[in-house]
Design an enzyme around this catalytic site. Sequence first.
Site, PDB file in Angstrom:
ATOM      1  N   GLY A   7       8.148  68.286  10.583  1.00 43.46           N
ATOM      2  CA  GLY A   7       9.226  67.249  10.243  1.00 43.46           C
ATOM      3  C   GLY A   7       9.234  66.073  10.881  1.00 43.46           C
ATOM      4  O   GLY A   7      10.208  65.218  11.047  1.00 43.46           O
ATOM      5  N   ARG A  10       9.699  61.372   9.329  1.00 40.06           N
ATOM      6  CA  ARG A  10      10.898  60.519   9.067  1.00 40.06           C
ATOM      7  C   ARG A  10      12.033  60.937   9.908  1.00 40.06           C
ATOM      8  O   ARG A  10      12.155  61.874  10.731  1.00 40.06           O
ATOM      9  CB  ARG A  10      11.558  61.083   7.550  1.00 40.06           C
ATOM     10  CG  ARG A  10      10.580  60.387   6.532  1.00 40.06           C
ATOM     11  CD  ARG A  10      11.419  60.654   5.197  1.00 40.06           C
ATOM     12  NE  ARG A  10      10.707  60.095   4.021  1.00 40.06           N
ATOM     13  CZ  ARG A  10      10.059  60.870   3.185  1.00 40.06           C
ATOM     14  NH1 ARG A  10      10.042  62.217   3.412  1.00 40.06           N
ATOM     15  NH2 ARG A  10       9.452  60.516   2.257  1.00 40.06           N
ATOM     16  N   SER A 134      21.990  72.441  15.517  1.00 37.45           N
ATOM     17  CA  SER A 134      23.003  71.839  14.991  1.00 37.45           C
ATOM     18  C   SER A 134      24.555  72.432  15.583  1.00 37.45           C
ATOM     19  O   SER A 134      24.545  73.541  16.012  1.00 37.45           O
ATOM     20  CB  SER A 134      23.215  71.843  13.544  1.00 37.45           C
ATOM     21  OG  SER A 134      24.404  71.446  13.050  1.00 37.45           O
ATOM     22  N   TYR A 147      22.842  77.285   6.177  1.00 34.53           N
ATOM     23  CA  TYR A 147      22.434  76.541   7.398  1.00 34.53           C
ATOM     24  C   TYR A 147      22.880  77.029   8.655  1.00 34.53           C
ATOM     25  O   TYR A 147      22.266  76.815   9.633  1.00 34.53           O
ATOM     26  CB  TYR A 147      22.840  74.957   6.852  1.00 34.53           C
ATOM     27  CG  TYR A 147      22.195  73.996   7.826  1.00 34.53           C
ATOM     28  CD1 TYR A 147      20.967  73.726   7.670  1.00 34.53           C
ATOM     29  CD2 TYR A 147      23.063  73.479   8.399  1.00 34.53           C
ATOM     30  CE1 TYR A 147      20.423  72.551   8.708  1.00 34.53           C
ATOM     31  CE2 TYR A 147      22.825  72.339   9.625  1.00 34.53           C
ATOM     32  CZ  TYR A 147      21.363  71.934   9.604  1.00 34.53           C
ATOM     33  OH  TYR A 147      20.712  71.070  10.594  1.00 34.53           O
ATOM     34  N   ALA A 148      24.176  77.104   8.727  1.00 37.46           N
ATOM     35  CA  ALA A 148      24.926  77.459   9.921  1.00 37.46           C
ATOM     36  C   ALA A 148      24.201  78.876  10.566  1.00 37.46           C
ATOM     37  O   ALA A 148      24.114  79.005  11.854  1.00 37.46           O
ATOM     38  CB  ALA A 148      26.451  77.454   9.689  1.00 37.46           C
ATOM     39  N   ALA A 150      21.493  80.096   9.972  1.00 37.68           N
ATOM     40  CA  ALA A 150      20.024  79.718  10.510  1.00 37.68           C
ATOM     41  C   ALA A 150      20.065  79.088  11.790  1.00 37.68           C
ATOM     42  O   ALA A 150      19.254  79.533  12.344  1.00 37.68           O
ATOM     43  CB  ALA A 150      19.314  78.855   9.319  1.00 37.68           C
ATOM     44  N   LYS A 151      20.712  78.100  11.953  1.00 35.31           N
ATOM     45  CA  LYS A 151      20.756  77.418  13.048  1.00 35.31           C
ATOM     46  C   LYS A 151      21.224  78.345  14.280  1.00 35.31           C
ATOM     47  O   LYS A 151      20.945  78.317  15.367  1.00 35.31           O
ATOM     48  CB  LYS A 151      21.581  76.136  13.037  1.00 35.31           C
ATOM     49  CG  LYS A 151      21.063  75.078  12.192  1.00 35.31           C
ATOM     50  CD  LYS A 151      19.583  74.822  12.589  1.00 35.31           C
ATOM     51  CE  LYS A 151      18.940  73.717  12.061  1.00 35.31           C
ATOM     52  NZ  LYS A 151      17.481  73.267  12.398  1.00 35.31           N
TER      53      LYS A 151
END
Length: 253
Positions: A7, A10, A134, A147-148, A150-151
């Site tokens: 990633g 960017r 995160s 998302y939470a 996975a992090k």
Amino acid sequence: MSYVVTGGGRGIGRAVVERLLADGGPVVVVERDPDALAWLPAHPAADRLAPVVGDAADERVAGRAADLAEGFAPLAGWVNNAAVFRDALVESATAVEVWELIGLNLRPAVVGAATAVRRFLAAGTGGAVVNVSSHQARRPVPGCLPYATAKAAVEGLTRALAVEYGPRGIRCNAVALGSIVTERHLAFLAEREPAEATWIGTELARLHPVGRPGRVDEVADAVAYLLSATFVNGVTLPVDGGRAVLGLDPEAR
């Protein structure tokens, strides 16, 4: 010493790439979107850059990135930055859909770390992995369950790798980010009405004790530190301006 940044075309990823180039290392940049790599050929350090177009969760893509990095110099570090910001609610999405969304952010870290570990062991040189996590891994916000989740798993992976491979010269650490100003963040604000964009800016300032969201170069500094800090292993370093430790006053209005 060479590096791989997933990633890396960017935002935060590119800032990490730029920092590693400034430190003298060649960098392989992995991106799904070819347009995100358009800047590489004209870069002043283009001779120390190599692009890989593909999914960071694909072992063949990761292997190609490792091959290119080792073609420059011994592989010293791997940064798992690739992420996908898509979420779902368990009340309306199937369990399979939720699991797939978790995998979009967990698989690239597992594949990247596994690839790096195997190359470090084969070379006998040791090395470092840095995973990008995160603040939501420990303090989720509503609407971001996959998302939470996975992090949180990425941080568990970080600790397990540190314990498993530390004795063999391989360190693994993570950065847990607060809100960071990236192109995606600025585009999000540009789509809001001016009053709403102002309110979002005020709220982000309130949530970070330093009084503002972070910059991508500040994240890159932390990643570079963890890649080079030879006695730091198994750490998840908050890079969030104090957001994770802030207890907002329930009486505040």
